[in-house]
Design a protein around this motif. Structure first.
Motif, PDB file in Angstrom:
ATOM      1  N   ASN A  35      19.589  -6.658   5.443  1.00  0.00           N
ATOM      2  CA  ASN A  35      19.359  -5.239   5.674  1.00  0.00           C
ATOM      3  C   ASN A  35      17.871  -4.776   5.435  1.00  0.00           C
ATOM      4  OD1 ASN A  35      19.370  -4.386   3.192  1.00  0.00           O
ATOM      5  ND2 ASN A  35      21.633  -3.760   3.404  1.00  0.00           N
ATOM      6  N   GLY A  36      17.193  -5.405   4.898  1.00  0.00           N
ATOM      7  CA  GLY A  36      15.753  -5.117   4.724  1.00  0.00           C
ATOM      8  C   GLY A  36      15.498  -3.857   3.627  1.00  0.00           C
ATOM      9  N   THR A  37      16.681  -3.675   3.118  1.00  0.00           N
ATOM     10  CA  THR A  37      16.656  -2.417   1.974  1.00  0.00           C
ATOM     11  C   THR A  37      15.383  -3.087   0.936  1.00  0.00           C
ATOM     12  OG1 THR A  37      18.824  -1.782   2.087  1.00  0.00           O
ATOM     13  CG2 THR A  37      17.800  -1.270   0.093  1.00  0.00           C
ATOM     14  N   VAL A  38      14.566  -1.884   0.632  1.00  0.00           N
ATOM     15  CA  VAL A  38      13.336  -2.456  -0.169  1.00  0.00           C
ATOM     16  C   VAL A  38      13.972  -2.654  -1.825  1.00  0.00           C
ATOM     17  CG1 VAL A  38      11.110  -1.914  -1.308  1.00  0.00           C
ATOM     18  CG2 VAL A  38      11.509  -1.406   1.045  1.00  0.00           C
ATOM     19  N   LEU A  39      13.876  -3.622  -2.484  1.00  0.00           N
ATOM     20  CA  LEU A  39      14.552  -3.940  -3.858  1.00  0.00           C
ATOM     21  C   LEU A  39      13.395  -3.651  -4.773  1.00  0.00           C
ATOM     22  CD1 LEU A  39      16.391  -7.032  -3.013  1.00  0.00           C
ATOM     23  CD2 LEU A  39      17.180  -4.750  -3.169  1.00  0.00           C
ATOM     24  N   GLY A  40      12.162  -4.046  -4.485  1.00  0.00           N
ATOM     25  CA  GLY A  40      11.074  -3.740  -5.326  1.00  0.00           C
ATOM     26  C   GLY A  40       9.635  -4.072  -4.819  1.00  0.00           C
ATOM     27  N   ALA A  41       8.638  -3.629  -5.460  1.00  0.00           N
ATOM     28  CA  ALA A  41       7.193  -3.900  -5.190  1.00  0.00           C
ATOM     29  C   ALA A  41       6.350  -4.000  -6.158  1.00  0.00           C
ATOM     30  CB  ALA A  41       6.846  -2.558  -4.130  1.00  0.00           C
ATOM     31  N   GLU A  42       5.166  -4.686  -5.991  1.00  0.00           N
ATOM     32  CA  GLU A  42       4.214  -5.053  -6.928  1.00  0.00           C
ATOM     33  C   GLU A  42       2.808  -4.937  -6.278  1.00  0.00           C
ATOM     34  OE1 GLU A  42       5.439  -8.015 -10.310  1.00  0.00           O
ATOM     35  OE2 GLU A  42       5.782  -8.810  -8.255  1.00  0.00           O
ATOM     36  N   ILE A  43       1.973  -4.084  -6.768  1.00  0.00           N
ATOM     37  CA  ILE A  43       0.479  -3.958  -6.161  1.00  0.00           C
ATOM     38  C   ILE A  43      -0.485  -4.062  -7.145  1.00  0.00           C
ATOM     39  CG2 ILE A  43      -0.985  -2.431  -4.947  1.00  0.00           C
ATOM     40  CD1 ILE A  43       1.435  -0.659  -4.315  1.00  0.00           C
ATOM     41  N   VAL A  44      -1.290  -5.207  -6.757  1.00  0.00           N
ATOM     42  CA  VAL A  44      -2.470  -5.368  -7.606  1.00  0.00           C
ATOM     43  C   VAL A  44      -3.520  -4.964  -6.450  1.00  0.00           C
ATOM     44  CG1 VAL A  44      -4.152  -7.038  -8.657  1.00  0.00           C
ATOM     45  CG2 VAL A  44      -1.576  -7.567  -8.439  1.00  0.00           C
ATOM     46  N   GLY A  45      -4.663  -3.909  -7.104  1.00  0.00           N
ATOM     47  CA  GLY A  45      -5.404  -3.499  -6.311  1.00  0.00           C
ATOM     48  C   GLY A  45      -6.129  -2.098  -6.474  1.00  0.00           C
ATOM     49  N   PRO A  46      -6.751  -1.681  -5.622  1.00  0.00           N
ATOM     50  CA  PRO A  46      -7.284  -0.307  -5.607  1.00  0.00           C
ATOM     51  C   PRO A  46      -6.389   0.834  -5.331  1.00  0.00           C
ATOM     52  CG  PRO A  46      -7.966  -1.366  -3.574  1.00  0.00           C
ATOM     53  CD  PRO A  46      -7.411  -2.222  -4.409  1.00  0.00           C
ATOM     54  N   GLU A  47      -6.361   1.761  -6.582  1.00  0.00           N
ATOM     55  CA  GLU A  47      -5.569   3.016  -6.429  1.00  0.00           C
ATOM     56  C   GLU A  47      -4.013   2.596  -6.391  1.00  0.00           C
ATOM     57  OE1 GLU A  47      -6.582   5.934  -7.296  1.00  0.00           O
ATOM     58  OE2 GLU A  47      -8.552   5.528  -7.033  1.00  0.00           O
ATOM     59  N   SER A  48      -3.765   1.224  -7.223  1.00  0.00           N
ATOM     60  CA  SER A  48      -2.437   0.939  -6.923  1.00  0.00           C
ATOM     61  C   SER A  48      -1.364   2.005  -7.582  1.00  0.00           C
ATOM     62  CB  SER A  48      -2.265  -0.491  -7.756  1.00  0.00           C
ATOM     63  OG  SER A  48      -2.926  -1.460  -7.244  1.00  0.00           O
ATOM     64  N   GLY A  49      -1.846   2.792  -8.649  1.00  0.00           N
ATOM     65  CA  GLY A  49      -0.885   3.575  -9.232  1.00  0.00           C
ATOM     66  C   GLY A  49      -0.498   4.902  -8.219  1.00  0.00           C
ATOM     67  N   GLU A  50      -1.379   5.019  -7.276  1.00  0.00           N
ATOM     68  CA  GLU A  50      -1.103   6.114  -6.369  1.00  0.00           C
ATOM     69  C   GLU A  50      -0.327   5.556  -5.201  1.00  0.00           C
ATOM     70  OE1 GLU A  50      -1.953   9.241  -7.392  1.00  0.00           O
ATOM     71  OE2 GLU A  50      -3.204   8.364  -8.889  1.00  0.00           O
ATOM     72  N   LEU A  51      -0.499   4.318  -4.750  1.00  0.00           N
ATOM     73  CA  LEU A  51       0.041   3.885  -3.666  1.00  0.00           C
ATOM     74  C   LEU A  51       1.468   3.599  -3.801  1.00  0.00           C
ATOM     75  CD1 LEU A  51      -2.343   1.011  -2.506  1.00  0.00           C
ATOM     76  CD2 LEU A  51      -2.083   3.225  -1.475  1.00  0.00           C
ATOM     77  N   ILE A  52       1.967   3.195  -5.188  1.00  0.00           N
ATOM     78  CA  ILE A  52       3.336   2.746  -5.571  1.00  0.00           C
ATOM     79  C   ILE A  52       4.183   3.896  -5.208  1.00  0.00           C
ATOM     80  CG2 ILE A  52       3.221   3.605  -7.915  1.00  0.00           C
ATOM     81  CD1 ILE A  52       4.619  -0.070  -6.485  1.00  0.00           C
ATOM     82  N   HIS A  53       3.670   5.211  -5.029  1.00  0.00           N
ATOM     83  CA  HIS A  53       4.427   6.241  -5.046  1.00  0.00           C
ATOM     84  C   HIS A  53       5.091   6.343  -3.701  1.00  0.00           C
ATOM     85  CE1 HIS A  53       2.736   7.454  -8.812  1.00  0.00           C
ATOM     86  NE2 HIS A  53       3.870   8.263  -9.097  1.00  0.00           N
ATOM     87  N   GLU A  54       4.578   5.924  -2.886  1.00  0.00           N
ATOM     88  CA  GLU A  54       5.282   5.915  -1.435  1.00  0.00           C
ATOM     89  C   GLU A  54       6.282   4.886  -1.300  1.00  0.00           C
ATOM     90  OE1 GLU A  54       4.437   4.485   3.230  1.00  0.00           O
ATOM     91  OE2 GLU A  54       3.016   4.585   1.953  1.00  0.00           O
ATOM     92  N   LEU A  55       6.254   3.899  -2.165  1.00  0.00           N
ATOM     93  CA  LEU A  55       7.339   2.899  -2.128  1.00  0.00           C
ATOM     94  C   LEU A  55       8.265   3.368  -3.228  1.00  0.00           C
ATOM     95  CD1 LEU A  55       5.052  -0.160  -2.435  1.00  0.00           C
ATOM     96  CD2 LEU A  55       6.358   0.473  -0.596  1.00  0.00           C
ATOM     97  N   ILE A  56       7.912   4.184  -4.117  1.00  0.00           N
ATOM     98  CA  ILE A  56       9.192   4.967  -4.888  1.00  0.00           C
ATOM     99  C   ILE A  56       9.757   5.943  -4.242  1.00  0.00           C
ATOM    100  CG2 ILE A  56       9.430   6.306  -6.835  1.00  0.00           C
ATOM    101  CD1 ILE A  56       7.023   5.249  -8.262  1.00  0.00           C
TER     102      ILE A  56
END
Length: 474
Positions: free
Chosen positions: A413-434
């Motif tokens: 069904n495409g439900t997001v189970l998790g995400a990992e980001i290595v890159g610029p402003e990852s700490g901010e970008l992860i919040h959309e996924l949260i």
């Protein structure tokens, strides 16, 4: 309320009673005390000081203040890349520490005001359990209906011969160092070791990272750790993986670390050695055996309602050794504070589905939910999608093209189970996924949500698009 016990008319110990006693006034402890107080409980906070808590005094805030100075130094050195005249960058560690101290004082003063609120009874002394219902605090004996243990963590004294005797520093003591080391050896390549290692490298100290695992950040997926390790190596740090520290000794003014690297013993010489081999629960002196609280491998065992083996005693934050992340410690404190005041109600429970973390290196690393290796370990049917910052327009304009975004989603069904980001402003970008995961969103939702162009945030749509295409083909 309080009573005074006497022997032959002489005052010996003051006896006091509260509804809830919170041991530790850091982020988790204050959250627990505030929540219990809002529920109408008579709350006491016990903290032997210095007041402020680990996050403010020795963790999140001082380290991020230091890292900001290093970030600016790194950008200044890149001036010619952006068509600007070269700049000579010279760091003053003492001045950097002064700035850090000013910020920490400001943060701590606010927390101390909160702890000294008349709504709480504050005891500034060490705590030792006498029984499951009695706590010795200085010359006072406290009784309570519920106790909440929130005493945080301390650096791990690993059993490496000579580690302590040679004068190695920890993540606590290095924060106040004003003399810049001529060279630094960092034992451990977790978040603490990596952040401090890059900080010192960027202010001009040659740094060697020693990591026993095959890649840095060994708790995350290998591609994440490898990408960050390569970025640090490109910046000039020596990153030694699959390397075990054997012993440490002082050799005159230098320190020598013997390591096993690629099957051969090698001796690393450095001006300073940083023990960044993790932290352990701070429970020494609490006498938890008297409280009949179960401790396993040095951690206080809790259920998902933050209860220990004693139903009226709770533990939150680093003492549980579950997640050494402040916002989670606060969540746990709020849960414990509520559950302590509502013993007859169904307990509120901690949900680890949205556990997230950020490592403030450059490039930053951020993760939420399940990693890919966690999906495999659980036998989940999942799909992954990745996309590199090197092919992303806004990242190219910024000159920050290291790393990638990776999503894990349910194959059906495409439900997001998790995400990992290595890159610029990852700490901010992860919040959309949260946020998307909070609402049990899918990769389809990520594609439907409008993303402004050009922004870093729009990069999350590309791995989502890849997963949707994989679902169509399957």
């Amino acid at each position: 309320s309080f009573l005074t016990s006497t022997i032959n008319g002489r005052c010996m110990t003051t006896q006091r009673t509260h509804d809830v006693v919170v041991i530790g006034g850091g982020s988790a402890g204050y959250a627990a005390a505030r929540t219990a107080g809002e529920a109408g409980a008579d709350v006491a906070i016990v903290d032997q000081g210095p007041l402020g808590g680990l996050c403010i005094l020795r963790g999140c805030m001082p380290t991020k203040a230091l890292l900001r100075s290093a970030e600016i130094a790194a950008v200044m050195r890149r001036a010619p890349e952006f068509g600007l005249s070269p700049v000579e960058v010279r760091a003053s560690l003492s001045a950097i520490v002064d700035r850090k101290n000013r910020l920490v004082r400001e943060f701590a003063e606010y927390r101390i005001q909160q702890l000294r609120d008349p709504a709480f009874a504050l005891y500034e002394a060490s705590a030792t359990f006498l029984s499951p219902y009695r706590l010795q605090v200085g010359s006072t004996c406290l009784s309570a209906k519920s106790f909440i243990i929130a005493t945080g963590s301390v650096p791990h004294e690993v059993a490496i011969p000579g580690l302590t005797e040679a004068g190695c520093v920890t993540s606590d003591s290095v924060l106040d160092r004003r003399e810049q080391p001529e060279s630094l050896i960092v034992l451990g390549a977790g978040p603490v070791g990596l952040e401090f290692g890059q900080f010192f490298a960027r202010i001009g100290t040659p740094v060697t990272l020693v990591q026993r695992a095959p890649h840095v950040l060994s708790h995350l997926d290998a591609d994440v750790g490898v990408a960050l390790g390569q970025a640090l190596a490109a910046e000039g740090l020596r990153v030694m993986t699959d390397t075990q520290a054997l012993r440490v000794q002082r050799d005159g003014k230098k320190m020598a670390v013997s390591v096993m690297h690629k099957g051969e013993e090698e001796v690393l010489a450095g001006d300073l050695v940083l023990n960044a081999l993790g932290r352990v629960p701070n429970i020494a002196g609490l006498n938890l055996s008297a409280a009949q609280v179960t401790v396993d491998a040095g951690r206080v065992v809790v259920d998902d309602g933050m209860r220990t083996s004693q139903p009226h005693i709770f533990a939150v934050g680093d003492v549980t050794n579950l997640y050494d992340v402040v916002h989670i410690a606060i969540q746990q404190g709020e849960l414990a504070g509520w559950n302590a005041c509502h013993p007859g109600d169904p307990p509120r429970r901690f949900d680890d589905r949205l556990v997230a973390e950020v490592i403030f290196t450059e490039p930053q690393v951020a993760a939420v939910g399940l990693t890919e290796k966690a999906c495999r370990a659980r036998g989940l049917s999942y799909l992954t999608g990745t996309y590199p910052f090197a092919d992303h327009g806004k990242a190219m304009c910024l000159g920050s093209t290291q790393g990638f975004v990776k999503l894990m989603a349910d194959r059906t069904n495409g439900t997001v189970l998790g995400a990992e980001i290595v890159g610029p402003e990852s700490g901010e970008l992860i919040h959309e996924l949260i946020a998307v995961m909070y609402y049990h969103g899918t990769v389809h939702d990520l594609l439907r949500i409008p993303h402004y162009h050009p922004t870093l945030a729009e990069i999350v749509t590309y791995p989502a698009e890849s997963i949707v295409e994989q679902m169509r083909r399957s």
